[in-house]
Write an enzyme that holds these catalytic residues in place. Structure first.
Site, PDB file in Angstrom:
ATOM      1  N   LYS A 214      13.870 -24.298 114.377  1.00 34.17           N
ATOM      2  CA  LYS A 214      12.770 -24.698 113.509  1.00 34.17           C
ATOM      3  C   LYS A 214      12.063 -25.880 114.164  1.00 34.17           C
ATOM      4  O   LYS A 214      12.678 -26.916 114.432  1.00 34.17           O
ATOM      5  CB  LYS A 214      13.306 -25.087 112.137  1.00 34.17           C
ATOM      6  CG  LYS A 214      12.215 -25.571 111.200  1.00 34.17           C
ATOM      7  CD  LYS A 214      12.733 -25.769 109.797  1.00 34.17           C
ATOM      8  CE  LYS A 214      11.657 -26.273 108.884  1.00 34.17           C
ATOM      9  NZ  LYS A 214      12.130 -26.418 107.506  1.00 34.17           N
ATOM     10  N   ARG A 224       3.751 -27.623 102.235  1.00 34.40           N
ATOM     11  CA  ARG A 224       4.065 -28.925 101.630  1.00 34.40           C
ATOM     12  C   ARG A 224       3.134 -29.202 100.442  1.00 34.40           C
ATOM     13  O   ARG A 224       3.518 -29.889  99.501  1.00 34.40           O
ATOM     14  CB  ARG A 224       4.010 -30.027 102.685  1.00 34.40           C
ATOM     15  CG  ARG A 224       5.144 -29.878 103.698  1.00 34.40           C
ATOM     16  CD  ARG A 224       5.077 -30.889 104.822  1.00 34.40           C
ATOM     17  NE  ARG A 224       6.030 -30.547 105.878  1.00 34.40           N
ATOM     18  CZ  ARG A 224       6.041 -31.117 107.078  1.00 34.40           C
ATOM     19  NH1 ARG A 224       5.175 -32.061 107.380  1.00 34.40           N
ATOM     20  NH2 ARG A 224       6.933 -30.730 107.975  1.00 34.40           N
ATOM     21  N   LYS A 237       9.094 -35.224 110.884  1.00 36.50           N
ATOM     22  CA  LYS A 237      10.452 -34.667 110.891  1.00 36.50           C
ATOM     23  C   LYS A 237      10.981 -34.470 112.317  1.00 36.50           C
ATOM     24  O   LYS A 237      11.870 -33.651 112.555  1.00 36.50           O
ATOM     25  CB  LYS A 237      10.462 -33.350 110.100  1.00 36.50           C
ATOM     26  CG  LYS A 237      10.047 -33.513 108.634  1.00 36.50           C
ATOM     27  CD  LYS A 237      10.299 -32.261 107.790  1.00 36.50           C
ATOM     28  CE  LYS A 237       9.966 -32.504 106.316  1.00 36.50           C
ATOM     29  NZ  LYS A 237      10.280 -31.336 105.461  1.00 36.50           N
ATOM     30  N   LYS A 268      10.907 -20.447 113.640  1.00 31.81           N
ATOM     31  CA  LYS A 268       9.873 -20.890 112.709  1.00 31.81           C
ATOM     32  C   LYS A 268       9.080 -22.032 113.327  1.00 31.81           C
ATOM     33  O   LYS A 268       9.707 -22.958 113.830  1.00 31.81           O
ATOM     34  CB  LYS A 268      10.572 -21.347 111.429  1.00 31.81           C
ATOM     35  CG  LYS A 268       9.669 -21.915 110.385  1.00 31.81           C
ATOM     36  CD  LYS A 268      10.487 -22.352 109.215  1.00 31.81           C
ATOM     37  CE  LYS A 268       9.576 -23.038 108.227  1.00 31.81           C
ATOM     38  NZ  LYS A 268      10.288 -23.642 107.154  1.00 31.81           N
TER      39      LYS A 268
HETATM   40  C1  PBG Z   1      11.603 -27.419 104.414  1.00 31.12           C
HETATM   41  C2  PBG Z   1      10.837 -26.175 104.616  1.00 31.12           C
HETATM   42  C3  PBG Z   1       9.538 -26.141 105.131  1.00 31.12           C
HETATM   43  C4  PBG Z   1       9.145 -24.819 105.150  1.00 31.12           C
HETATM   44  C5  PBG Z   1      10.195 -24.060 104.633  1.00 31.12           C
HETATM   45  N1  PBG Z   1      11.259 -24.916 104.323  1.00 31.12           N
HETATM   46  C6  PBG Z   1       8.614 -27.221 105.518  1.00 31.12           C
HETATM   47  C7  PBG Z   1       9.066 -28.372 106.278  1.00 31.12           C
HETATM   48  O1  PBG Z   1      10.007 -28.296 107.079  1.00 31.12           O
HETATM   49  O2  PBG Z   1       8.453 -29.419 106.092  1.00 31.12           O
HETATM   50  C8  PBG Z   1       7.797 -24.390 105.628  1.00 31.12           C
HETATM   51  C9  PBG Z   1       7.372 -23.024 105.340  1.00 31.12           C
HETATM   52  C10 PBG Z   1       5.928 -22.790 105.524  1.00 31.12           C
HETATM   53  O3  PBG Z   1       5.165 -23.622 106.066  1.00 31.12           O
HETATM   54  O4  PBG Z   1       5.495 -21.714 105.115  1.00 31.12           O
HETATM   55  N2  PBG Z   1      12.966 -27.339 104.296  1.00 31.12           N
END
Ligand code: PBG
Length: 346
Positions: A214, A224, A237, A268
């Site tokens: 990720k 968000r 992050k 991702k």
């Molecule tokens: C956070 C999480 C995120 C997404 C899924 N779980 C965002 C982040 O890491 O800030 C993003 C999914 C998306 O953008 O469609 N645990």
């Protein structure tokens, strides 16, 4: 001299492949029947996972401005939508809660409330659509008032104490009836710790889908907004999500998570990381998923709204690219729409 008498047909050997004009690749594209017959990759509705946002209340339907056609739904309305998705052939959903501001705390305690929104949603959906695979996200960001996926101390995200909480979060979601636990937090060692916690509580059969690779991406912005964590997030992050420049490191993450007991791994975002998907699939040949994230969805939708792109064909083209890259499953906000298109034999 008679040319035909001495003529021998050209042998096509791997060393000397056919070339134009003997070879005309357009022959295989000349008509729909032959194009379809030689098509290398196929997308099926069973490849799709639909991420959905659940919110408190009843009869609540709120649009997400930055994600056209995506809504936050209360459990009652979500149950209806998920029934419809099931009728279209969708087999799995990924659930994300919209946690009200007053329930966000520094430690994200609401994540461990067995009667929290996500647990109530899992239980309700398991009742209304028992055959739908329910994927529950494990991370603290919906619940913390600083918007991070882990505990924050002196400006740092602390790994091991976060993992201990994530194990408990996974357990309450398992007890609520989730089929798949999907840790999206990127802490080290969380897969092994969660597997151990689940196993010792009798959940040996529960699947683990690790958000293994990720990336610290700019493409999560609309998500968000959707889960109302954008206004809370302090900083970025980058100390836990990966550097977009790195590919070999993604393989290390995946190898580690598989060794710790992950059944499936995810990359991702999706489209900017197709090379990572292919590297994972070709080197490890394990169940590999992609998340076509909120920003990817928003880009296509926004361009389509201007009349600059055709949404249907671009959506299916991106989904096909994930399959071609080697994906087994794809999380996409377009799952519901794609299911309709595929049903109509697009
Ligand atoms: C956070 C999480 C995120 C997404 C899924 N779980 C965002 C982040 O890491 O800030 C993003 C999914 C998306 O953008 O469609 N645990």
């Amino acid at each position: 001299m008679n040319d035909t008498a001495t003529h021998t047909p050209k042998q096509e050997t791997p060393e000397k492949p056919a070339a134009y004009p003997q070879l005309r690749l357009r022959r295989l594209r000349a008509a729909p029947w032959i194009r379809d017959m030689v098509q290398e990759t196929h997308i099926r509705v069973t490849d799709l996972i639909w991420p959905v946002f659940v919110t408190e209340g009843t009869n609540i339907r709120q649009p997400v401005t930055s994600m056209p056609d995506v809504e936050r739904l209360s459990i009652d309305l979500l149950s209806e939508e998920v029934k419809e998705a099931a009728a279209l052939g969708i087999r799995a959903i990924a659930l994300f809660p919209v946690v009200p501001a007053e329930k966000k705390t520094p430690q994200g305690a609401e994540a461990l409330n067995p009667n929290n929104l996500i647990c109530r949603a899992i239980t309700a959906l398991k009742k209304s659509t028992p055959d739908m695979g329910i994927i529950a996200d494990v991370a603290l960001d919906p619940y913390t008032d600083h918007g991070h996926d882990g505990l924050l101390r002196d400006g740092k995200i602390i790994n091991d104490e976060t993992v201990a909480i994530l194990c408990q979060q996974a357990l309450i979601q398992a007890r609520a009836g989730a089929d798949v636990i999907a840790p999206s937090d990127m802490m080290d060692g969380r897969i092994g710790a969660i597997r151990k916690t689940l196993d010792s509580a009798g959940f040996q059969e529960l699947l683990l889908l690790s958000y293994a690779a990720k990336y610290a991406s700019g493409f999560y912005g609309p998500f968000r907004d959707a889960v109302n964590s954008a206004p809370f997030l302090k900083g970025d992050k980058k100390t836990y999500q990966m550097n977009p420049a790195n590919g070999a490191e993604a393989l290390r993450e995946v190898v580690q998570d598989i060794a710790e007991g992950a059944d499936m791994v995810m990359v991702k975002p999706g489209l900017p990381y197709l090379d990572i998907i292919t590297r994972i699939k070709t080197t490890l040949n394990i169940p590999t998923f992609a998340y076509q994230v909120s920003g990817e969805y928003a880009m296509i939708k926004a361009a389509a709204a201007q009349g600059w792109l055709d949404y249907d064909s671009c959506l299916l083209e991106t989904l096909m690219s994930f399959k071609r890259a080697g994906c087994d499953g794809i999380l996409t906000y377009g799952a519901h729409h794609a299911a309709r298109l595929l049903r109509n034999n697009y």
